[in-house]
Write an enzyme that holds these catalytic residues in place. Structure first.
Site, PDB file in Angstrom:
ATOM      1  N   CYS A  14       0.838  -1.205   0.000  1.00  0.00           N
ATOM      2  CA  CYS A  14       0.000   0.000   0.000  1.00  0.00           C
ATOM      3  C   CYS A  14       0.872   1.255   0.000  1.00  0.00           C
ATOM      4  O   CYS A  14       1.190   1.814   1.051  1.00  0.00           O
ATOM      5  CB  CYS A  14      -0.929  -0.022   1.210  1.00  0.00           C
ATOM      6  SG  CYS A  14      -2.156  -1.330   1.103  1.00  0.00           S
ATOM      7  N   CYS A  92      -5.506  -7.046   7.599  1.00  0.00           N
ATOM      8  CA  CYS A  92      -4.999  -6.171   6.550  1.00  0.00           C
ATOM      9  C   CYS A  92      -6.115  -5.201   6.192  1.00  0.00           C
ATOM     10  O   CYS A  92      -7.286  -5.588   6.123  1.00  0.00           O
ATOM     11  CB  CYS A  92      -4.579  -7.022   5.359  1.00  0.00           C
ATOM     12  SG  CYS A  92      -4.349  -6.094   3.850  1.00  0.00           S
ATOM     13  N   GLU A 266      -9.117 -17.045 -24.709  1.00  0.00           N
ATOM     14  CA  GLU A 266      -8.394 -17.042 -23.428  1.00  0.00           C
ATOM     15  C   GLU A 266      -7.398 -18.199 -23.429  1.00  0.00           C
ATOM     16  O   GLU A 266      -7.674 -19.264 -23.964  1.00  0.00           O
ATOM     17  CB  GLU A 266      -9.413 -17.171 -22.288  1.00  0.00           C
ATOM     18  CG  GLU A 266      -8.894 -17.622 -20.940  1.00  0.00           C
ATOM     19  CD  GLU A 266      -7.925 -16.654 -20.282  1.00  0.00           C
ATOM     20  OE1 GLU A 266      -8.170 -15.430 -20.291  1.00  0.00           O
ATOM     21  OE2 GLU A 266      -6.903 -17.141 -19.747  1.00  0.00           O
ATOM     22  N   CYS A 341      -4.827  -2.650 -16.993  1.00  0.00           N
ATOM     23  CA  CYS A 341      -4.460  -2.453 -15.581  1.00  0.00           C
ATOM     24  C   CYS A 341      -3.069  -1.846 -15.491  1.00  0.00           C
ATOM     25  O   CYS A 341      -2.512  -1.740 -14.415  1.00  0.00           O
ATOM     26  CB  CYS A 341      -4.537  -3.782 -14.822  1.00  0.00           C
ATOM     27  SG  CYS A 341      -3.509  -5.061 -15.522  1.00  0.00           S
TER      28      CYS A 341
HETATM   29  N1  SAH Z   1     -11.275 -10.165 -18.991  1.00  0.00           N
HETATM   30  C1  SAH Z   1     -11.082 -11.022 -17.850  1.00  0.00           C
HETATM   31  C2  SAH Z   1      -9.631 -11.408 -17.591  1.00  0.00           C
HETATM   32  C3  SAH Z   1      -8.606 -10.325 -17.680  1.00  0.00           C
HETATM   33  S1  SAH Z   1      -7.032 -10.738 -17.008  1.00  0.00           S
HETATM   34  C4  SAH Z   1     -11.687 -10.424 -16.620  1.00  0.00           C
HETATM   35  O1  SAH Z   1     -11.925  -9.236 -16.548  1.00  0.00           O
HETATM   36  O2  SAH Z   1     -11.931 -11.165 -15.660  1.00  0.00           O
HETATM   37  C5  SAH Z   1      -6.130 -11.233 -18.394  1.00  0.00           C
HETATM   38  C6  SAH Z   1      -6.432 -12.628 -18.874  1.00  0.00           C
HETATM   39  O3  SAH Z   1      -5.600 -12.846 -20.027  1.00  0.00           O
HETATM   40  C7  SAH Z   1      -6.132 -13.762 -17.902  1.00  0.00           C
HETATM   41  O4  SAH Z   1      -7.283 -14.568 -17.774  1.00  0.00           O
HETATM   42  C8  SAH Z   1      -4.983 -14.551 -18.581  1.00  0.00           C
HETATM   43  O5  SAH Z   1      -5.064 -15.948 -18.367  1.00  0.00           O
HETATM   44  C9  SAH Z   1      -5.210 -14.208 -20.039  1.00  0.00           C
HETATM   45  N2  SAH Z   1      -4.036 -14.287 -20.938  1.00  0.00           N
HETATM   46  C10 SAH Z   1      -2.746 -13.973 -20.663  1.00  0.00           C
HETATM   47  N3  SAH Z   1      -1.992 -14.072 -21.760  1.00  0.00           N
HETATM   48  C11 SAH Z   1      -2.806 -14.466 -22.773  1.00  0.00           C
HETATM   49  C12 SAH Z   1      -2.609 -14.741 -24.164  1.00  0.00           C
HETATM   50  N4  SAH Z   1      -1.410 -14.641 -24.721  1.00  0.00           N
HETATM   51  N5  SAH Z   1      -3.681 -15.102 -24.893  1.00  0.00           N
HETATM   52  C13 SAH Z   1      -4.924 -15.203 -24.336  1.00  0.00           C
HETATM   53  N6  SAH Z   1      -5.155 -14.967 -23.030  1.00  0.00           N
HETATM   54  C14 SAH Z   1      -4.119 -14.609 -22.251  1.00  0.00           C
END
Ligand code: SAH
Length: 389
Positions: A14, A92, A266, A341
């Site tokens: 934090c 926490c 995914e 993010c």
């Molecule tokens: N949109 C979702 C997940 C976002 S996090 C939500 O909001 O919950 C990013 C995601 O990308 C994770 O689930 C991870 O497993 C996936 N990821 C990472 N690298 C990737 C790739 N090369 N191709 C496809 N998915 C991937």
């Protein structure tokens, strides 16, 4: 509003605890604006960051590392910043309070069940981590006991005692991780109680979450983020939408109600399995899920001459790949909604998309991680007609 944390310095997570919440939100806005300076078209189009009403104890997922103190007593907490030394954490300010209590109960049970905590140096001992996930909307609670070996002698009695102390727990899973890297979960697991997963509700959809699947850790803000992302896509019901990096299917399933069909991709097989179930549970029939690398998948789609109207993308912290972005442009979506993010990788990727003909029009920010330095942004981009260049 300010609160004190005894572990602030050692934990280091934090970074903004010394500020007021208002100051912190301003700082996050400035950070995003600074990283996106290379997109001058966004100047004057940054919307005020969406903060939390109560920015405490928002984390629905808590991971505790187990170790021993100098006297040999079991402790649990987090690694001291930049080290492998464990700092004991009982409470926490940002974690779910029930999750912290459950972890405390487990710590207190170890001695009577003769369970040794794992020692990273010698490889001796059993319990490595405990992961607690809670569905804030459903109240379901999952406890994952990560052990170094599959042999967990008193697991039945241990689970029963834990359930007795915390009847709120809806599932207990043992996960076996005998690797030496820093990943928390191993590949093998066994359900000790309940369904082996929890469910939660976001934007009116029900989602199944397995131990290894990605799920946003701040559901209150996630609803605001996803609603904004879908709103910016301005779907009319006629569109073919791609949801790239879809995790357990969240954004695409929410958007599917306003689109003709959704193609979701995914990489993580557990997440894809959850996503397929999630579509069924919600009675959604116009979404298809593919387990693939998103870049390779879009390249294949582009080679087959496929088209899409809207691209929703939500890549991990290091952002997307050049392959993905080039292929995305070839599919010619009229709009791209980029959820990020990490403003640094976002800035880099927007630069690539700009060369490919996509103009960033608005930037929205949502504070998903109060007191922690991260910030989530959503960018809406329009196709200006330089497709695939
Ligand atoms: N949109 C979702 C997940 C976002 S996090 C939500 O909001 O919950 C990013 C995601 O990308 C994770 O689930 C991870 O497993 C996936 N990821 C990472 N690298 C990737 C790739 N090369 N191709 C496809 N998915 C991937």
């Amino acid at each position: 509003m300010e609160k004190k944390c005894v572990n602030e310095k050692k934990c280091g997570n934090c970074k903004y605890l010394h500020m007021t919440y208002k100051e912190q939100l301003k700082k996050k806005e400035e950070f995003v604006k600074h990283e996106l300076e290379k997109c001058p078209e966004l100047k004057g189009h940054f919307k005020p960051i969406i903060g939390m009403e109560n920015p405490w104890n928002y984390r629905n997922k808590v991971t505790a590392v187990f170790d021993r103190d100098r006297k040999g007593n079991p402790i649990s907490g987090v690694y001291q910043e930049g080290t492998h030394r464990v700092i004991p954490v009982e409470k926490c300010l940002i974690e779910d309070e029930l999750a912290d209590k459950i972890i405390g109960t487990i710590r207190g049970m170890l001695r009577s069940f003769k369970i040794k905590v794992y020692d990273e140096d010698t490889g001796y001992g059993l319990l490595r981590y405990v992961l607690v996930r809670r569905g804030f909307a459903t109240g379901e609670v999952m406890v994952v006991l990560v052990t170094a070996s599959p042999i967990f002698p008193s697991k039945r009695n241990f689970t029963n005692a834990l359930l007795k102390a915390h009847p709120e727990i809806t599932t207990v899973v043992q996960n076996v991780n005998n690797r030496t890297d820093s990943l928390i979960l191993g590949d093998k697991q066994q359900v000790l109680f309940g369904k082996g997963y929890i469910e939660d509700i976001l934007c009116g959809c029900r989602f199944r979450i397995s131990p290894a699947s990605f799920y946003q850790i701040n559901p209150v803000q996630t609803e605001k983020l996803y609603s904004k992302a879908v709103e910016l896509a301005e779907l009319s019901g006629k569109e073919t939408v791609i949801d790239a990096y879809c995790g357990i299917g969240t954004i695409g399933l929410i958007a599917s109600k306003h689109a003709k069909n959704v193609i979701s991709v995914e990489l993580n097989p557990d997440a894809v399995r959850d996503a397929i179930v999630n579509a069924k549970v919600n009675g959604i029939k116009n979404v298809r899920f593919y387990k693939a690398d998103a870049g390779r998948f879009l390249t294949q789609m582009a080679e087959e001459g496929a088209k899409a109207d809207v691209l929703l993308m939500d890549p991990p912290r290091n952002g997307s790949s050049e392959e993905f972005l080039r292929s995305a442009a070839l599919l010619g979506p009229g709009k791209i909604v980029y959820i990020s993010c990490n403003p640094v990788s976002l800035g880099r990727d927007l630069g690539v998309l700009k060369k490919l003909g996509y103009r960033a029009e608005e930037c929205w920010m949502v504070d998903m991680f109060p007191w922690v330095g991260h910030v989530e942004s959503v960018i809406i981009m329009q196709n200006c007609g330089l497709k695939g260049k």
